[in-house]
Design a protein around this motif. Structure first.
Motif, PDB file in Angstrom:
ATOM      1  N   ASP A  13       0.805  -1.222   0.000  1.00  0.00           N
ATOM      2  CA  ASP A  13       0.000   0.000   0.000  1.00  0.00           C
ATOM      3  C   ASP A  13       0.843   1.280   0.000  1.00  0.00           C
TER       4      ASP A  13
ATOM      5  N   SER B 189       0.951  11.590  -7.867  1.00  0.00           N
ATOM      6  CA  SER B 189      -0.243  10.769  -8.109  1.00  0.00           C
ATOM      7  C   SER B 189      -0.472   9.782  -6.968  1.00  0.00           C
ATOM      8  N   PHE B 190       0.625   9.313  -6.323  1.00  0.00           N
ATOM      9  CA  PHE B 190       0.424   8.458  -5.153  1.00  0.00           C
ATOM     10  C   PHE B 190      -0.317   9.235  -4.075  1.00  0.00           C
ATOM     11  N   ALA B 192      -2.331  11.746  -4.350  1.00  0.00           N
ATOM     12  CA  ALA B 192      -3.726  11.987  -4.727  1.00  0.00           C
ATOM     13  C   ALA B 192      -4.565  10.729  -4.464  1.00  0.00           C
ATOM     14  N   LYS B 193      -4.030   9.584  -4.864  1.00  0.00           N
ATOM     15  CA  LYS B 193      -4.729   8.309  -4.679  1.00  0.00           C
ATOM     16  C   LYS B 193      -4.885   8.015  -3.184  1.00  0.00           C
ATOM     17  N   ASN B 194      -3.819   8.270  -2.441  1.00  0.00           N
ATOM     18  CA  ASN B 194      -3.792   7.989  -1.016  1.00  0.00           C
ATOM     19  C   ASN B 194      -4.794   8.851  -0.245  1.00  0.00           C
ATOM     20  N   ALA B 196      -7.600   9.757  -1.154  1.00  0.00           N
ATOM     21  CA  ALA B 196      -8.933   9.176  -1.295  1.00  0.00           C
ATOM     22  C   ALA B 196      -9.047   7.869  -0.510  1.00  0.00           C
ATOM     23  N   LEU B 197      -7.964   7.079  -0.531  1.00  0.00           N
ATOM     24  CA  LEU B 197      -7.992   5.733   0.059  1.00  0.00           C
ATOM     25  C   LEU B 197      -7.805   5.756   1.577  1.00  0.00           C
TER      26      LEU B 197
END
Ligand code: SF4
Lengths: 471, 201
Positions: A13, B189-190, B192-194, B196-197
């Motif tokens: 992750d 981009s990591f 941005a994704k993170n 949300a997650l």
């Protein structure tokens, strides 16, 4: 998907980029900073005109150098060089806009105690610090490890770390601990069994009933010393105890974010059938209160034992043991309980939390010390305040202990708290290296209860005898 | 960071196992805010008496080894703390290569960040090189990173393994941070994704 370990899951992750040879860029959720290993990193940023990428994820606290005596906010109390280092951290925290707990703040303390206490450390995170005992945070199911100053600079600038994945190692402690046996005895016994290089190249997951039965404080003690076993990090899967500890802390998520976090945290466990490259199993019932006799944390024996003969070892360890015994001033065959103690030190990121102070106070209640000096250095200002509220401070003071302010103190003796040459100390810290607590100082590592027992008898002592337990 | 390509020099034998970072650079010297100047305190407590006099027996005080550039060491060299002051002190003294059967993890990484090559070899090879190092200044050991070999003074050569990326950086003296910043868009981009997650992180 193939079954994965807890380490695999956290790793997966956080991968930002993976090169063909397997080298990864790993995202870092929390970066803890202290005054000794960071000045050159901030200097590097200044020289290259770089900024701190994520100041809101960066937390700084001075702990290694700071005096632990009253009036320490007065800079004149500190030697010149220490003052310069602490002043540099003050300035760097301000200039780069990172979270900061100065010595005047009640929340100041040892960086590995402050992080969890303030809710910065959360399950499933990656946590790094320019300090090898960062492994402590693994107790929350966070992937946490120490880094060097060049890497501190790298994380400050990029919020990532260049890493290759370690192998998976499982350390299972089955059954329950016997009375008088603590988390410290578990972690020392594991190192005694595997050696200081036994974990090199691995991330350890500690599991088994005895680990589940530990409090969060105890789990932090276990993970703290993963590095002494050579491992990159130690991990314990989060459970209800973890969530209860985290809930409501200043920087823990709240409301809907808490619910989302909780759902995610509940997925953080090793899947059935996941592969471990190395497995060590120890029966909880077999663990006794232990002490170290030498100058490596692997030099561990049950308190009922005798000082070993160097010839009982093999290879390079024979000479190392000879050198250790010479340094420690001990004779083979000597009973460990006959070793007289001059000084007792209770504190450090291994055993400076409230539960540790409770365990020591329990033994000390109504007793007086028989050693030359004894000190308690709480791990943080908040631990200190709580211990005062619970009446523990008074028990220590009545017994003859010095009641200090928070910091690393005699764990590494960078501040004025040092052993004299030949002075023998029962310590709750994590390293017994030559000179660690002061040049020529002799360190025996043990649990807080065992250190308290030594304080009131004047020699290494089996705490179970004071508790009325039959051995 | 200085490049590391090949090195031929005197090797100091230090057969003690578990040489820890407190031995390499005791904590009283960690109070500096610079990287340089630590060489004079390398192995301080083994090298000097309490009142600052040299201990003649200590290997780096012996005439043959005063200019050593290599250390051949016992198992688990560099265990203990994460202090980068340990490689800084080695480098400042002039050591560019340490050879052992094993190293502690953080110390091992820290070496590469400072242009020092830690070489892992099997016990027999380390024993051979240790004997060679004991011969003093006339026995010079050659370390060649490109071909990944260590050659003793008698010509015996040992091949060692090294991580390809670390080798590349060391051969070219590359700065990690610069390399990583080239991947800034992947980090963006990591994040941005993170967000949300794992919004709590
Ligand atoms: S208490 Fe000791 S081991 Fe822990 S961070 Fe401070 S100096 Fe390091």
């Amino acid at each position: 998907m193939a079954p994965r370990t807890l380490y695999d899951k956290i790793w997966d992750d956080h991968v930002v980029h993976q090169a063909e040879d397997g080298t990864c860029l790993l995202y870092i959720d929390r970066h803890l900073v202290h005054e000794v290993t960071s000045p050159q990193a901030f200097e590097g940023l200044r020289m290259t005109g770089r900024k701190v990428r994520a100041p809101e994820k960066t937390i700084a606290v001075p702990d290694h150098n700071v005096p632990t005596t009253q009036g320490r906010e007065n800079p004149a109390q500190m030697p010149e060089e220490s003052r310069i280092q602490v002043a540099a951290l003050d300035k760097n925290a301000k200039d780069f806009g990172i979270n900061y707990y100065p010595v005047t703040d009640v929340r100041q303390g040892i960086v590995h105690i402050v992080g969890p206490e303030q809710g910065w450390t959360l399950p499933g995170m990656t946590v790094v610090c320019g300090d090898s005992h960062t492994a402590t945070h693994g107790a929350f199911g966070a992937l946490a490890h120490g880094i060097g100053t060049s890497e501190v600079e790298h994380v400050l600038a990029t919020q990532t770390l260049i890493q290759k994945k370690s192998k998976n190692m499982k350390v299972e402690i089955t059954g329950s601990l016997r009375p008088g046996v603590t988390a410290k005895d578990i972690t020392l016994s594991v190192i005694g069994a595997t050696g200081t290089a036994g974990g090199t190249g691995y991330v350890i997951e500690y599991c088994g009933q005895a680990i589940r039965e530990l409090s969060m404080e105890g789990r932090m003690t276990v993970c703290n010393m993963a590095i002494e076993g050579g491992a990159r990090a130690g991990l314990i899967a989060p459970d209800e105890k973890t969530f209860a500890y985290v809930m409501g802390r200043p920087h823990a998520p709240k409301g809907a974010k808490w619910e989302a976090a909780l759902a995610y945290w509940k997925t953080l466990f090793t899947d059935e059938g996941a592969h471990f490259d190395k497995v060590v199993t120890i029966r909880g019932e077999d663990i006794a209160p232990v002490v170290t006799w030498g100058t490596s944390p692997e030099d561990v024996l049950p308190i009922t034992g005798v000082v070993p003969a160097p010839e009982s070892f093999t290879g390079g360890k024979v000479d190392a043991a000879k050198r250790s015994l010479d340094y420690m001033g001990l004779q083979p065959g000597q009973k460990l309980t006959d070793i007289a103690i001059d000084t007792v030190f209770i504190g450090s990121c291994t055993n400076g939390r409230i539960e540790d102070l409770r365990a020591a106070a329990e033994i000390l209640k109504g007793k007086k010390i028989k050693v030359k000096r004894a000190m308690v250095v709480p791990g943080s200002g908040l631990v200190r305040a709580q211990a005062e509220e619970e009446g523990l401070a008074q028990i220590f003071i009545d017994a003859g202990f010095e009641w200090r302010l928070a910091g690393c103190s005699m764990c590494l003796a960078m501040n004025p708290d040092q052993l004299q040459p030949g002075e023998r100390c029962a310590a709750t810290s994590n390293r017994n290296f030559e000179g660690r607590q002061g040049r020529g100082g002799r360190t025996h590592l043990m649990s807080p209860a065992m250190a308290a027992a030594a304080a009131i008898t004047g020699h290494l002592t089996d705490v179970r005898e004071l508790m009325g337990e039959t051995v | 960071m200085d490049k590391f390509t090949t090195l031929t020099g005197v090797a100091a034998p230090m057969p003690l196992v578990n040489i820890d970072t407190d031995m390499i650079i005791p904590k009283q010297f960690l109070k500096t805010i610079q990287r340089s100047g630590l060489g004079k305190n390398l192995f301080d407590e083994m090298r000097y008496t309490q009142d600052g006099k040299e201990i003649p027996d200590f290997v780096l005080n012996q005439p043959a080894y005063r200019n050593a550039q290599i250390i051949v060491a016992g198992d688990n060299f560099g265990c203990g703390s994460s202090r980068e002051h340990a490689p800084w002190a080695l480098l400042d003294f002039g050591i560019r290569c340490v050879i052992s059967t094993s190293f502690a993890d953080i110390f091992f990484n820290n070496c590469f960040k400072n242009g020092i090559l830690p070489v892992v070899l099997p016990q027999e090879a380390v024993d051979h090189l240790m004997d060679d190092a004991r011969k003093g200044a006339n026995a010079r050991i050659t370390v060649d990173l490109e071909s990944q070999t260590v050659t003793a003074s008698d010509g015996t050569s040992f091949k060692f393994e090294v991580d390809a990326f670390k080798k590349h950086c060391l051969l070219n003296g590359l700065d990690d941070i610069g390399l990583t910043l080239e991947k800034a868009s992947a980090i963006d981009s990591f994040e941005a994704k993170n967000a949300a997650l794992r919004p709590w992180a």
